[in-house]
Design a protein around this motif. Structure first.
Motif, PDB file in Angstrom:
ATOM      1  N   HIS A 167     -14.731  14.620  36.225  1.00 22.59           N
ATOM      2  CA  HIS A 167     -13.429  14.559  35.562  1.00 22.59           C
ATOM      3  C   HIS A 167     -12.870  15.981  35.462  1.00 22.59           C
ATOM      4  CE1 HIS A 167     -14.459  10.431  34.430  1.00 22.59           C
ATOM      5  NE2 HIS A 167     -15.626  10.906  34.013  1.00 22.59           N
ATOM      6  N   TYR A 168     -11.627  16.158  35.887  1.00 20.53           N
ATOM      7  CA  TYR A 168     -11.024  17.488  35.841  1.00 20.53           C
ATOM      8  C   TYR A 168      -9.531  17.372  35.551  1.00 20.53           C
ATOM      9  CZ  TYR A 168      -9.597  16.266  40.630  1.00 20.53           C
ATOM     10  OH  TYR A 168      -9.061  15.632  41.732  1.00 20.53           O
ATOM     11  N   GLN A 169      -8.960  18.474  35.060  1.00 16.22           N
ATOM     12  CA  GLN A 169      -7.544  18.481  34.712  1.00 16.22           C
ATOM     13  C   GLN A 169      -6.718  19.099  35.828  1.00 16.22           C
ATOM     14  OE1 GLN A 169      -7.022  20.343  30.852  1.00 16.22           O
ATOM     15  NE2 GLN A 169      -6.773  18.324  29.925  1.00 16.22           N
ATOM     16  N   LEU A 170      -5.495  18.607  35.967  1.00 22.03           N
ATOM     17  CA  LEU A 170      -4.571  19.175  36.937  1.00 22.03           C
ATOM     18  C   LEU A 170      -3.946  20.449  36.359  1.00 22.03           C
ATOM     19  CD1 LEU A 170      -2.816  15.935  38.237  1.00 22.03           C
ATOM     20  CD2 LEU A 170      -4.793  17.129  39.170  1.00 22.03           C
ATOM     21  N   ALA A 171      -3.135  21.104  37.174  1.00 19.78           N
ATOM     22  CA  ALA A 171      -2.557  22.387  36.775  1.00 19.78           C
ATOM     23  C   ALA A 171      -1.675  22.273  35.540  1.00 19.78           C
ATOM     24  CB  ALA A 171      -1.754  22.972  37.939  1.00 19.78           C
ATOM     25  N   ASP A 172      -1.137  21.057  35.265  1.00 19.48           N
ATOM     26  CA  ASP A 172      -0.263  20.910  34.094  1.00 19.48           C
ATOM     27  C   ASP A 172      -1.043  20.979  32.782  1.00 19.48           C
ATOM     28  OD1 ASP A 172      -1.572  18.470  33.919  1.00 19.48           O
ATOM     29  OD2 ASP A 172       0.142  17.270  34.561  1.00 19.48           O
ATOM     30  N   GLY A 173      -2.378  20.950  32.877  1.00 19.96           N
ATOM     31  CA  GLY A 173      -3.200  21.060  31.687  1.00 19.96           C
ATOM     32  C   GLY A 173      -3.244  19.817  30.841  1.00 19.96           C
ATOM     33  N   GLU A 174      -2.611  18.732  31.301  1.00 17.88           N
ATOM     34  CA  GLU A 174      -2.553  17.499  30.519  1.00 17.88           C
ATOM     35  C   GLU A 174      -3.163  16.307  31.263  1.00 17.88           C
ATOM     36  OE1 GLU A 174       1.498  16.878  29.502  1.00 17.88           O
ATOM     37  OE2 GLU A 174       1.648  18.689  28.270  1.00 17.88           O
ATOM     38  N   THR A 175      -2.915  16.235  32.570  1.00 17.14           N
ATOM     39  CA  THR A 175      -3.369  15.080  33.350  1.00 17.14           C
ATOM     40  C   THR A 175      -4.828  15.229  33.747  1.00 17.14           C
ATOM     41  OG1 THR A 175      -1.130  14.936  34.259  1.00 17.14           O
ATOM     42  CG2 THR A 175      -2.848  13.619  35.331  1.00 17.14           C
ATOM     43  N   THR A 176      -5.637  14.227  33.428  1.00 18.02           N
ATOM     44  CA  THR A 176      -7.054  14.213  33.814  1.00 18.02           C
ATOM     45  C   THR A 176      -7.247  13.283  35.008  1.00 18.02           C
ATOM     46  OG1 THR A 176      -7.769  14.656  31.556  1.00 18.02           O
ATOM     47  CG2 THR A 176      -9.405  13.727  33.055  1.00 18.02           C
ATOM     48  N   VAL A 177      -7.966  13.772  36.002  1.00 17.30           N
ATOM     49  CA  VAL A 177      -8.231  13.010  37.219  1.00 17.30           C
ATOM     50  C   VAL A 177      -9.742  12.828  37.367  1.00 17.30           C
ATOM     51  CG1 VAL A 177      -8.036  13.006  39.746  1.00 17.30           C
ATOM     52  CG2 VAL A 177      -6.158  13.876  38.351  1.00 17.30           C
ATOM     53  N   SER A 178     -10.137  11.689  37.882  1.00 17.76           N
ATOM     54  CA  SER A 178     -11.555  11.403  38.100  1.00 17.76           C
ATOM     55  C   SER A 178     -11.813  11.194  39.596  1.00 17.76           C
ATOM     56  CB  SER A 178     -11.974  10.146  37.330  1.00 17.76           C
ATOM     57  OG  SER A 178     -11.753  10.318  35.948  1.00 17.76           O
ATOM     58  N   PHE A 179     -12.711  12.009  40.135  1.00 17.45           N
ATOM     59  CA  PHE A 179     -13.079  11.882  41.548  1.00 17.45           C
ATOM     60  C   PHE A 179     -14.430  12.557  41.740  1.00 17.45           C
ATOM     61  CE2 PHE A 179     -12.244  12.766  46.229  1.00 17.45           C
ATOM     62  CZ  PHE A 179     -12.342  11.432  46.587  1.00 17.45           C
ATOM     63  N   VAL A 180     -14.966  12.475  42.933  1.00 17.58           N
ATOM     64  CA  VAL A 180     -16.287  13.053  43.180  1.00 17.58           C
ATOM     65  C   VAL A 180     -16.253  14.577  43.046  1.00 17.58           C
ATOM     66  CG1 VAL A 180     -15.900  13.024  45.690  1.00 17.58           C
ATOM     67  CG2 VAL A 180     -18.228  13.151  44.811  1.00 17.58           C
TER      68      VAL A 180
END
Length: 569
Positions: free
Chosen positions: A151-164
């Protein structure tokens, strides 16, 4: 029609999962597009997988899916039409919800076996590739066999994305045109990253069909997993041959090294000859597991003090710094192995025996010390049955598990048995006893070699019979596809030894010998009947694999023959 390319450029992907991830990504994309009728006849799928990218190239892709006739069930006639044959609110509401417009007189009637139904027949318009690809991409990413999600955040600091792993770029090209799709917080484009050190800046992919060649020439990346693997195998073998040796290349290591390199370059390095005093199995395992090196044997099968490594840098100095740097690293690793080996030999195997009392074998079956006593008892009786030296079989059984307490086996569990042989010879045990300590684990897997001497056979049979009798006795039988204690492999090992070594022994007697050794253990029940049935099931599998029909197998095994050796005849 044109070719379609989709690439996800990421941070370094887990090497042991890369091949499966890349194949699944391409397969799921193609399957979804085929289901949506975007793939024409002759369409081919190529999967690409490199340390920092998953990609798929699909040929013969339609720009728009074809219009399709379709039939839609609406409502029963008695619900959809009033007494005058006019549409009811229920029918109008249903058609509106489905986005259908038609005259009632145009609706068809069909009997579904229960009611007469109103049916709508029409033509469904095809959709643009962008819409179909978005659906396929979403489905593919959801279906990937990801071992552990990050789980990591995008550059906007708000959106969390889940991927390998964090995704950096998304390329989607139809021929030379970008297909507008999005995934993992990225919008598709034609730019991607090349090799970390051999390239600078982003690479703009000109066309789908030219992707692989452009990545190799401009990006210094071989995107095809298969082609990287082929290059590594070829170069390692060629370099080993030039050294008048042969590289040791286990399949797992080749696959992992392929998954770790984008631009494979093979270099030779070496270590001090003094380390060759350590058993070569230790050195090989150290190089393979810790450093991902390929050890090299000479023409006589002796380990050389040279090894091959796969880098992904074309060094300007010809690789001198890479060679010397890896030599320094491996020296420290081999020094650890030599230290373990030297320290272990300061204490005899026999003097370590009391330590097995502190090693739990199974919470219901006691310690390894208790287990060793049972294996010794079984080994002696089996030795009498097959004509092996009873005293040597009992001695080998006594020492067979002691190397579990050594530093070398603690570091490399794969060396259990192997180190036991070396330490037994150092302690002055007979070669027959030492060899039985090594071979009592055999066969370790399907097709593995069997123990080579009668004493080794006696101890190997005893070890497996104790395991089977004990675990069946406490109700730990395999269920379905679950077999945590590898009991199927143990049973097949017993049967293979009887059949392939020509042991004219009673299977029921062997099972009884195993059971009697465990009678003193509280909670162990008499499971001989269940164990005999288990052996019979394994026999069915064995003879089916040998090409016998189910009828032939049933005709022989229906009589429950006790002498396994007679069954093939």
């Amino acid at each position: 029609m044109n070719s379609l390319l989709v690439e996800l450029q990421t941070e370094e992907l887990p090497p042991k999962a890369l091949k499966k991830l890349s194949e699944a990504f391409a397969e799921h994309l193609a399957q979804s597009l085929a289901k949506q009728h975007f793939l024409a006849d002759g369409s081919a799928v190529t999967a690409f997988g490199a340390p920092r990218r998953l990609a798929a190239l699909i040929t013969n892709v339609l720009e728009k899916s074809p219009d399709e006739p379709f039939k839609q069930k609406l409502v029963p006639v008695k619900v959809g039409l009033d007494a005058e044959g006019k549409p009811t609110q229920a029918l109008l509401k249903k058609m509106k919800a489905l986005g259908l417009t038609a005259d009632v007189s145009d609706l068809k009637r069909e009997n579904d076996g229960k009611n007469e139904q109103l049916m709508y027949e029409g033509i469904r318009a095809g959709v643009a590739l962008a819409k179909g690809l978005q659906t396929a991409l979403d489905a593919a990413l959801t279906s990937l066999p990801i071992p552990k999600v990050m789980h990591y955040q995008l550059a906007d600091g708000e959106t969390t994305v889940s991927f390998v792993r964090p995704a950096k770029h998304l390329v989607a090209l139809y021929g030379e045109d970008v297909v507008p799709v999005s995934a993992l917080g990225l919008t598709s484009d034609r730019v991607t990253s090349g090799h970390r050190f051999h390239t600078q800046g982003l690479i703009s992919i000109r066309s789908a069909d030219g992707y692989e060649e452009q990545m190799q020439t401009e990006g210094k990346v071989v995107p095809s997993f298969a082609k990287r693997r082929e290059k590594i195998v070829h170069d390692v073998k060629a370099m080993a041959k030039a050294m008048k040796g042969e590289a040791i290349m286990p399949e797992d290591l080749v696959e992992e090294v392929t998954a770790l390199t984008e631009w494979p370059v093979v270099y030779e390095s070496s270590f001090d000859k003094e380390f060759l005093s350590v058993p070569q199995e230790c050195l090989i395992l150290t190089m393979q597991q810790n450093q991902k090196y390929f050890a090299v044997k000479d023409r006589e099968g002796r380990l050389m003090n040279r090894f091959l490594l796969v880098s992904q840098l074309e060094a300007k100095d010809g690789g001198e710094a890479i060679r010397s740097g890896n030599a320094r690293v491996v020296r420290a690793r081999l020094a650890d192995a030599k230290f373990f080996y030297d320290q272990d030999r300061l204490v005899t195997l026999e003097s370590r025996l009391p330590g097995l009392a502190h090693v739990v074998y199974h919470n219901k079956l006691g310690s390894q010390a208790a287990r060793v006593e049972r294996v010794m008892q079984i080994a002696g009786r089996v030795a009498d049955l097959i004509g092996a030296d009873r005293a040597e079989a009992v001695r080998a059984a006594q020492l067979a598990k002691v190397d579990l307490l050594t530093q070398m086996v603690g570091e490399f569990p794969e060396l259990q048995g192997i180190m036991g042989e070396y330490y037994a010879l150092h302690d002055g045990e007979s070669r027959t006893v030492a060899l039985a300590i090594r071979e009592h684990y055999q066969p370790r897997y399907a097709g593995d070699a069997l123990p080579s001497t009668p004493v080794s056979l006696a101890v190997a049979l005893a070890d497996k019979l104790e395991t089977l009798s004990g675990l069946f006795g406490i109700g730990q039988m395999p269920t379905g596809d679950k077999d945590p204690f590898a009991l199927r492999r143990h049973a097949l090992g017993v049967l293979r030894m009887i059949l392939e070594k020509g042991l004219n022994v009673s299977l029921a007697e062997l099972v009884t010998i195993g059971y009697e050794a465990l009678q003193s253990v509280a909670g162990v029940k008499d499971a001989r009947e269940a164990l005999m049935a288990f052996f019979e099931d394994r026999l069915r599998v064995m003879f089916k694999e040998k090409g016998y029909s189910a009828q032939e197998i049933d005709a022989v095994l229906a009589a429950h023959p006790d002498r396994v050796l007679q069954i093939p005849a």
